[in-house]
Design an enzyme around this catalytic site. Structure first.
Site, PDB file in Angstrom:
ATOM      1  N   GLY A 197      55.136  45.822  60.769  1.00  0.00           N
ATOM      2  CA  GLY A 197      54.491  47.708  61.427  1.00  0.00           C
ATOM      3  C   GLY A 197      53.958  48.506  62.044  1.00  0.00           C
ATOM      4  O   GLY A 197      55.236  48.028  62.874  1.00  0.00           O
ATOM      5  N   ILE A 200      52.079  49.425  64.804  1.00  0.00           N
ATOM      6  CA  ILE A 200      51.844  49.373  66.196  1.00  0.00           C
ATOM      7  C   ILE A 200      52.239  48.060  66.040  1.00  0.00           C
ATOM      8  O   ILE A 200      52.780  47.342  67.147  1.00  0.00           O
ATOM      9  CB  ILE A 200      49.995  49.229  66.334  1.00  0.00           C
ATOM     10  CG1 ILE A 200      48.856  50.322  66.044  1.00  0.00           C
ATOM     11  CG2 ILE A 200      49.609  48.767  67.136  1.00  0.00           C
ATOM     12  CD1 ILE A 200      47.970  50.237  65.784  1.00  0.00           C
ATOM     13  N   GLY A 242      47.231  44.003  59.278  1.00  0.00           N
ATOM     14  CA  GLY A 242      45.714  44.721  58.764  1.00  0.00           C
ATOM     15  C   GLY A 242      46.162  45.822  57.250  1.00  0.00           C
ATOM     16  O   GLY A 242      47.442  46.434  56.962  1.00  0.00           O
ATOM     17  N   ASP A 298      40.771  52.931  51.672  1.00  0.00           N
ATOM     18  CA  ASP A 298      39.819  53.338  51.390  1.00  0.00           C
ATOM     19  C   ASP A 298      39.839  53.772  50.494  1.00  0.00           C
ATOM     20  O   ASP A 298      40.212  54.423  49.072  1.00  0.00           O
ATOM     21  CB  ASP A 298      40.316  54.579  52.195  1.00  0.00           C
ATOM     22  CG  ASP A 298      41.232  53.981  53.607  1.00  0.00           C
ATOM     23  OD1 ASP A 298      40.947  52.937  53.962  1.00  0.00           O
ATOM     24  OD2 ASP A 298      41.295  55.406  54.714  1.00  0.00           O
ATOM     25  N   GLN A 351      33.270  54.948  59.091  1.00  0.00           N
ATOM     26  CA  GLN A 351      34.459  56.219  58.672  1.00  0.00           C
ATOM     27  C   GLN A 351      34.071  55.921  56.917  1.00  0.00           C
ATOM     28  O   GLN A 351      33.676  55.475  56.527  1.00  0.00           O
ATOM     29  CB  GLN A 351      35.901  55.780  58.970  1.00  0.00           C
ATOM     30  CG  GLN A 351      36.274  56.639  58.292  1.00  0.00           C
ATOM     31  CD  GLN A 351      36.541  57.813  58.760  1.00  0.00           C
ATOM     32  OE1 GLN A 351      36.456  57.746  59.909  1.00  0.00           O
ATOM     33  NE2 GLN A 351      35.868  58.827  57.674  1.00  0.00           N
ATOM     34  N   GLN A 374      35.150  54.073  54.288  1.00  0.00           N
ATOM     35  CA  GLN A 374      36.345  52.510  54.686  1.00  0.00           C
ATOM     36  C   GLN A 374      35.340  51.720  55.131  1.00  0.00           C
ATOM     37  O   GLN A 374      34.702  51.078  55.923  1.00  0.00           O
ATOM     38  CB  GLN A 374      36.955  52.774  56.089  1.00  0.00           C
ATOM     39  CG  GLN A 374      38.077  53.292  56.257  1.00  0.00           C
ATOM     40  CD  GLN A 374      38.503  53.731  57.344  1.00  0.00           C
ATOM     41  OE1 GLN A 374      38.609  53.970  58.481  1.00  0.00           O
ATOM     42  NE2 GLN A 374      39.937  52.788  57.017  1.00  0.00           N
ATOM     43  N   TYR A 431      36.535  48.821  55.260  1.00  0.00           N
ATOM     44  CA  TYR A 431      37.742  48.408  56.119  1.00  0.00           C
ATOM     45  C   TYR A 431      36.715  48.145  57.790  1.00  0.00           C
ATOM     46  O   TYR A 431      37.124  47.519  58.955  1.00  0.00           O
ATOM     47  CB  TYR A 431      38.601  49.175  56.509  1.00  0.00           C
ATOM     48  CG  TYR A 431      40.119  49.499  58.079  1.00  0.00           C
ATOM     49  CD1 TYR A 431      41.125  49.093  57.715  1.00  0.00           C
ATOM     50  CD2 TYR A 431      39.653  49.878  58.515  1.00  0.00           C
ATOM     51  CE1 TYR A 431      41.829  48.855  58.507  1.00  0.00           C
ATOM     52  CE2 TYR A 431      40.031  50.374  59.964  1.00  0.00           C
ATOM     53  CZ  TYR A 431      41.360  49.973  59.690  1.00  0.00           C
ATOM     54  OH  TYR A 431      42.007  50.047  60.678  1.00  0.00           O
ATOM     55  N   GLY A 483      42.101  53.636  68.128  1.00  0.00           N
ATOM     56  CA  GLY A 483      41.943  54.616  66.848  1.00  0.00           C
ATOM     57  C   GLY A 483      43.139  55.605  65.866  1.00  0.00           C
ATOM     58  O   GLY A 483      43.537  54.791  66.095  1.00  0.00           O
TER      59      GLY A 483
HETATM   60  N1  CAA Z   1      31.647  62.896  56.338  1.00  0.00           N
HETATM   61  C1  CAA Z   1      30.898  63.732  55.384  1.00  0.00           C
HETATM   62  N2  CAA Z   1      31.337  63.906  54.406  1.00  0.00           N
HETATM   63  C2  CAA Z   1      32.367  63.588  54.171  1.00  0.00           C
HETATM   64  C3  CAA Z   1      33.621  63.344  54.852  1.00  0.00           C
HETATM   65  C4  CAA Z   1      33.381  63.267  55.918  1.00  0.00           C
HETATM   66  N3  CAA Z   1      34.539  62.479  57.289  1.00  0.00           N
HETATM   67  N4  CAA Z   1      34.737  62.879  54.429  1.00  0.00           N
HETATM   68  C5  CAA Z   1      34.948  63.356  53.620  1.00  0.00           C
HETATM   69  N5  CAA Z   1      33.495  63.943  52.788  1.00  0.00           N
HETATM   70  C6  CAA Z   1      33.348  64.886  51.832  1.00  0.00           C
HETATM   71  C7  CAA Z   1      33.639  66.115  51.556  1.00  0.00           C
HETATM   72  O1  CAA Z   1      33.558  67.253  52.103  1.00  0.00           O
HETATM   73  C8  CAA Z   1      33.673  65.947  49.615  1.00  0.00           C
HETATM   74  O2  CAA Z   1      32.495  66.555  49.430  1.00  0.00           O
HETATM   75  P1  CAA Z   1      32.440  67.490  48.530  1.00  0.00           P
HETATM   76  O3  CAA Z   1      32.310  67.176  47.290  1.00  0.00           O
HETATM   77  O4  CAA Z   1      31.376  68.582  48.727  1.00  0.00           O
HETATM   78  O5  CAA Z   1      33.612  68.903  49.144  1.00  0.00           O
HETATM   79  C9  CAA Z   1      33.396  64.583  49.588  1.00  0.00           C
HETATM   80  O6  CAA Z   1      33.782  63.869  50.799  1.00  0.00           O
HETATM   81  C10 CAA Z   1      34.201  64.296  48.194  1.00  0.00           C
HETATM   82  O7  CAA Z   1      35.635  63.565  49.639  1.00  0.00           O
HETATM   83  P2  CAA Z   1      36.944  63.672  49.203  1.00  0.00           P
HETATM   84  O8  CAA Z   1      37.510  64.757  48.108  1.00  0.00           O
HETATM   85  O9  CAA Z   1      38.276  63.566  50.023  1.00  0.00           O
HETATM   86  O10 CAA Z   1      36.763  62.102  48.275  1.00  0.00           O
HETATM   87  P3  CAA Z   1      37.624  61.285  47.680  1.00  0.00           P
HETATM   88  O11 CAA Z   1      36.434  60.801  46.599  1.00  0.00           O
HETATM   89  O12 CAA Z   1      39.070  62.125  47.034  1.00  0.00           O
HETATM   90  O13 CAA Z   1      38.221  60.730  49.234  1.00  0.00           O
HETATM   91  C11 CAA Z   1      38.630  59.256  50.925  1.00  0.00           C
HETATM   92  C12 CAA Z   1      37.332  60.196  48.975  1.00  0.00           C
HETATM   93  C13 CAA Z   1      39.377  58.772  50.447  1.00  0.00           C
HETATM   94  C14 CAA Z   1      37.152  58.670  51.680  1.00  0.00           C
HETATM   95  C15 CAA Z   1      39.181  60.753  51.674  1.00  0.00           C
HETATM   96  O14 CAA Z   1      38.313  61.517  52.156  1.00  0.00           O
HETATM   97  C16 CAA Z   1      39.651  59.733  52.747  1.00  0.00           C
HETATM   98  O15 CAA Z   1      41.078  59.591  52.655  1.00  0.00           O
HETATM   99  N6  CAA Z   1      39.525  59.966  53.699  1.00  0.00           N
HETATM  100  C17 CAA Z   1      39.880  59.384  55.429  1.00  0.00           C
HETATM  101  C18 CAA Z   1      39.527  57.876  55.571  1.00  0.00           C
HETATM  102  C19 CAA Z   1      40.102  57.900  56.630  1.00  0.00           C
HETATM  103  O16 CAA Z   1      39.997  57.854  57.911  1.00  0.00           O
HETATM  104  N7  CAA Z   1      41.014  56.322  56.869  1.00  0.00           N
HETATM  105  C20 CAA Z   1      41.194  56.089  57.585  1.00  0.00           C
HETATM  106  C21 CAA Z   1      42.823  55.352  57.255  1.00  0.00           C
HETATM  107  S1  CAA Z   1      43.745  55.299  59.028  1.00  0.00           S
HETATM  108  C22 CAA Z   1      43.185  53.445  59.455  1.00  0.00           C
HETATM  109  O17 CAA Z   1      42.252  52.952  59.261  1.00  0.00           O
HETATM  110  C23 CAA Z   1      43.523  52.962  60.916  1.00  0.00           C
HETATM  111  C24 CAA Z   1      42.371  53.641  62.196  1.00  0.00           C
HETATM  112  O18 CAA Z   1      42.181  52.159  62.448  1.00  0.00           O
HETATM  113  C25 CAA Z   1      41.871  54.263  62.674  1.00  0.00           C
END
Ligand code: CAA
Length: 246
Positions: A13, A15, A89, A93, A146, A149, A152, A183
């Site tokens: 993968g 990393i 991993g 999400d 997060q 997550q 996760y 991060g």
């Molecule tokens: N804090 C507060 N509110 C949030 C938010 C946050 N961080 N993120 C989203 N929201 C809110 C949105 O503003 C939205 O509000 P409204 O309905 O009032 O507009 C509501 O939550 C729904 O958000 P989405 O439309 O995004 O909802 P969704 O169901 O389509 O998706 C999700 C939800 C899948 C969590 C999407 O937001 C997402 O993918 N987020 C990123 C998650 C993330 O950071 N994953 C990391 C992957 S990489 C990794 O894991 C490696 C690592 O170790 C760092």
């Protein structure tokens, strides 16, 4: 320090590849596991083209039986495992109120139960030989949580709980156990986050950019030399300043 045998799970993968490359560049003999043989062999060829030979062993880390067979196959090809990097991993999400039992289970099995499955077959040999390095690749999101997550973050926080217990049990045997908490790194996993969401995340990173896999591989390599023998049970953040815990 002489050459050691290193097993990096999920080495094909984003990393994982950089960790394999760095450990090989340091003179270690490196192995990784795979689930898809064709994909893994193609990756192995690309590594060879760069002068890096990585041994491959089949096995899904979420299965105790497959993980044990994978470790035995690495031992057969390269010898006893001295360095284990629990890197494999996945993400599934979704906000918790929409999360299925399968999305919960897949992440816990692959990210956390895997740590038991792979470490258990190597730990006794390390204790017998009085030397070992075990490094968990956790996540900033195991430290700060997060949105989207719960599965996760629970698994990633659990990895460090494992680290600090194993570190205590094995310190007298010359084995250090540490965690690296990356991060947001420019890998397929992070690029799968919707672009608008990702841009908001990058805006919260003081360095103003995603990290590189090589920057994580550097943090992993830090724990390996004999001079690092006093460092055990640590959680090294490599996150561009996005989260600064104590
Ligand atoms: N804090 C507060 N509110 C949030 C938010 C946050 N961080 N993120 C989203 N929201 C809110 C949105 O503003 C939205 O509000 P409204 O309905 O009032 O507009 C509501 O939550 C729904 O958000 P989405 O439309 O995004 O909802 P969704 O169901 O389509 O998706 C999700 C939800 C899948 C969590 C999407 O937001 C997402 O993918 N987020 C990123 C998650 C993330 O950071 N994953 C990391 C992957 S990489 C990794 O894991 C490696 C690592 O170790 C760092």
């Amino acid at each position: 320090m002489g050459a050691r045998v290193a097993l990096v799970t999920g080495g094909t993968g984003g990393i994982g590849t950089a960790i394999c490359q760095r450990l090989a560049a340091l003179g270690h003999r490196v192995a990784t596991n795979y689930r898809d043989e064709g994909r893994a062999r193609a990756w192995q060829e690309r590594m060879r083209a760069d002068g890096i030979d990585v041994a491959l062993a089949p096995g899904d880390v979420s299965s105790p039986e497959e993980a044990e067979a994978m470790v035995r196959e690495v031992e057969r090809q390269l010898g006893p495992v001295d360095i284990l990097v629990n890197n494999a991993g996945i993400t599934r999400d979704t906000t918790f109120h929409k999360m299925s039992a399968l999305q919960w289970r897949e992440v816990i099995d692959t990210n956390l139960n895997s740590v038991f499955n792979v470490t258990r077959p190597v730990i006794e040999g390390m204790r017998d030989r009085r030397w070992g390095r075990i490094i968990q690749i956790s996540s900033i999101n195991g430290q700060k949580g997060q949105y989207g997550q719960a599965n996760y973050a629970a698994a990633k926080a659990g990895m460090h709980g494992f680290t600090i217990s194993l570190a205590q049990e094995n310190a007298r045997f010359g084995i250090t156990v540490n965690t690296v908490s990356p991060g947001y790194i420019a890998t397929d996993m992070v690029m799968a986050v919707p672009e608008d969401v990702r841009n908001k995340i990058v805006a919260q990173i003081p360095t103003g950019r995603l990290g590189t896999p090589e920057e994580i591989a550097y943090a992993v390599a830090f724990f390996i030399p004999d001079e690092a023998g006093w460092i055990t049970g640590a959680n090294l953040a490599a996150n561009g300043g996005q989260y600064m815990g104590w």
